[in-house]
Design a protein around this motif. Structure first.
Motif, short mmCIF file in Angstrom:
data_model
loop_
_atom_site.label_atom_id
_atom_site.label_comp_id
_atom_site.label_asym_id
_atom_site.label_seq_id
_atom_site.Cartn_x
_atom_site.Cartn_y
_atom_site.Cartn_z
N GLN A 1 0.86 -1.18 0.00
CA GLN A 1 0.00 0.00 0.00
C GLN A 1 0.90 1.24 0.00
OE1 GLN A 1 -2.42 0.71 3.49
NE2 GLN A 1 -4.08 1.50 2.21
N PRO A 2 1.10 1.85 -1.18
CA PRO A 2 1.88 3.08 -1.22
C PRO A 2 1.12 4.24 -0.60
CG PRO A 2 1.07 2.51 -3.41
CD PRO A 2 0.65 1.40 -2.48
N SER A 3 1.76 5.38 -0.50
CA SER A 3 1.14 6.54 0.16
C SER A 3 -0.13 6.99 -0.53
CB SER A 3 2.14 7.70 0.24
OG SER A 3 2.60 8.02 -1.05
N SER A 4 -0.31 6.63 -1.79
CA SER A 4 -1.54 6.99 -2.51
C SER A 4 -2.75 6.21 -2.00
CB SER A 4 -1.36 6.75 -4.01
OG SER A 4 -0.91 5.43 -4.25
N GLY A 5 -2.53 5.11 -1.28
CA GLY A 5 -3.62 4.45 -0.58
C GLY A 5 -4.14 3.17 -1.17
N GLU A 6 -3.91 2.91 -2.45
CA GLU A 6 -4.46 1.69 -3.04
C GLU A 6 -3.67 0.47 -2.59
OE1 GLU A 6 -1.57 2.94 -6.43
OE2 GLU A 6 -2.55 3.83 -4.68
N MET A 7 -4.36 -0.64 -2.49
CA MET A 7 -3.72 -1.92 -2.15
C MET A 7 -3.36 -2.62 -3.45
SD MET A 7 -3.54 -2.30 1.16
CE MET A 7 -3.52 -4.01 1.63
N ILE A 8 -2.08 -2.98 -3.57
CA ILE A 8 -1.57 -3.59 -4.79
C ILE A 8 -1.13 -5.02 -4.49
CG2 ILE A 8 0.19 -3.46 -6.59
CD1 ILE A 8 0.32 -0.39 -5.93
N PHE A 9 -1.74 -5.98 -5.18
CA PHE A 9 -1.36 -7.38 -5.02
C PHE A 9 0.03 -7.60 -5.62
CE2 PHE A 9 -1.04 -11.46 -7.24
CZ PHE A 9 -1.04 -12.31 -6.15
N SER B 1 14.04 -8.08 -4.45
CA SER B 1 15.41 -7.92 -4.93
C SER B 1 15.56 -6.55 -5.57
CB SER B 1 15.77 -9.01 -5.94
OG SER B 1 14.95 -8.91 -7.09
N ALA B 2 16.74 -6.00 -5.51
CA ALA B 2 17.08 -4.73 -6.17
C ALA B 2 16.03 -3.65 -5.88
CB ALA B 2 17.23 -4.94 -7.67
N SER B 3 15.93 -3.26 -4.62
CA SER B 3 14.93 -2.27 -4.20
C SER B 3 14.99 -1.00 -5.04
CB SER B 3 15.15 -1.89 -2.73
OG SER B 3 14.81 -2.95 -1.89
N GLN B 4 13.80 -0.45 -5.29
CA GLN B 4 13.65 0.79 -6.04
C GLN B 4 12.88 1.79 -5.19
OE1 GLN B 4 11.57 -0.37 -9.61
NE2 GLN B 4 13.21 -1.77 -10.26
N VAL B 5 12.97 3.06 -5.56
CA VAL B 5 12.26 4.11 -4.82
C VAL B 5 10.76 3.81 -4.78
CG1 VAL B 5 11.65 6.56 -4.78
CG2 VAL B 5 14.00 5.86 -5.28
N GLY B 6 10.23 3.26 -5.86
CA GLY B 6 8.80 2.94 -5.93
C GLY B 6 8.37 1.82 -5.00
N ASP B 7 9.32 1.17 -4.35
CA ASP B 7 8.99 0.11 -3.39
C ASP B 7 8.60 0.67 -2.03
OD1 ASP B 7 9.51 -1.93 -5.24
OD2 ASP B 7 11.62 -2.02 -4.68
N SER B 8 8.79 1.95 -1.79
CA SER B 8 8.42 2.55 -0.50
C SER B 8 6.91 2.43 -0.30
CB SER B 8 8.83 4.02 -0.46
OG SER B 8 10.23 4.15 -0.49
N ALA B 9 6.52 1.71 0.76
CA ALA B 9 5.09 1.41 0.97
C ALA B 9 4.94 0.67 2.29
CB ALA B 9 4.56 0.54 -0.17
N MET B 10 3.67 0.49 2.68
CA MET B 10 3.33 -0.45 3.74
C MET B 10 3.09 -1.80 3.06
SD MET B 10 3.13 0.86 6.84
CE MET B 10 1.97 -0.17 7.74
N TYR B 11 3.60 -2.86 3.67
CA TYR B 11 3.46 -4.21 3.11
C TYR B 11 2.61 -5.05 4.04
CZ TYR B 11 6.80 -3.13 -0.50
OH TYR B 11 7.41 -2.58 -1.60
#
Length: 110
Positions: free
Chosen positions: A39-47, A80-90
Motif C-alpha cells: 500500500q503506497p502513500s496513494s492508498g491503493e492496495m496492490i497485489f 530484490s534490487a529495491s527501487q524508490v517505488g517500493d516505498s510502501a506499507m506491506y
C-alpha cells in the motif's frame, strides 16, 4: 483458529539492496493461500504475489519472491534490487477454508 502476524519495525533500505519482510501465521486449515500486498502513500492496495499451501516450490514474480516454510508457518517476502517505488506499507494476508486474515503491515522506505 487462524492468525497472521507481522512484527518487523519500519525498515530503511538503500536502492538496489535486497530486503526480506517477515510474516508468520497459524491455521488449522489443511489448504490455504498466503498473499502479499503493498500500500503506497496513494492508498491503493496492490497485489504482489501469493503461495498456495500445497505448492512444492516457492513462488516468484519479477523482483518478488517468497520463502515459504510450511513447517515453521512462515512466508517471507523477498524484494530484490529495491527501487524508490517500493516505498510502501506491506501486508501479509491469508485465505483459509474458514476465514481470511490480514496483519497490520510493515513499512518499507528507501
Amino acid at each position: 483458529a487462524q492468525k497472521i502476524t507481522q512484527t518487523q519495525p519500519a525498515m530503511f533500505m538503500q536502492e538496489k539492496e535486497a530486503v526480506t519482510l517477515d510474516c508468520t501465521y497459524d491455521t488449522s486449515d489443511q489448504n490455504y493461500g498466503l498473499f502479499w500486498y503493498k500500500q503506497p502513500s496513494s492508498g491503493e492496495m496492490i497485489f504482489l504475489i501469493h503461495q498456495e499451501s500445497y505448492d512444492k516450490q516457492n513462488a516468484t514474480e519479477g523482483r518478488y519472491s517468497l520463502n515459504f516454510q510450511k513447517a515453521r508457518k512462515s512466508i517471507n517476502l523477498i524484494i530484490s534490487a529495491s527501487q524508490v517505488g517500493d516505498s510502501a506499507m506491506y501486508f501479509c494476508a491469508m485465505r483459509g477454508d474458514t476465514v481470511t486474515g490480514t496483519a497490520r503491515g510493515v513499512e518499507h522506505k528507501l
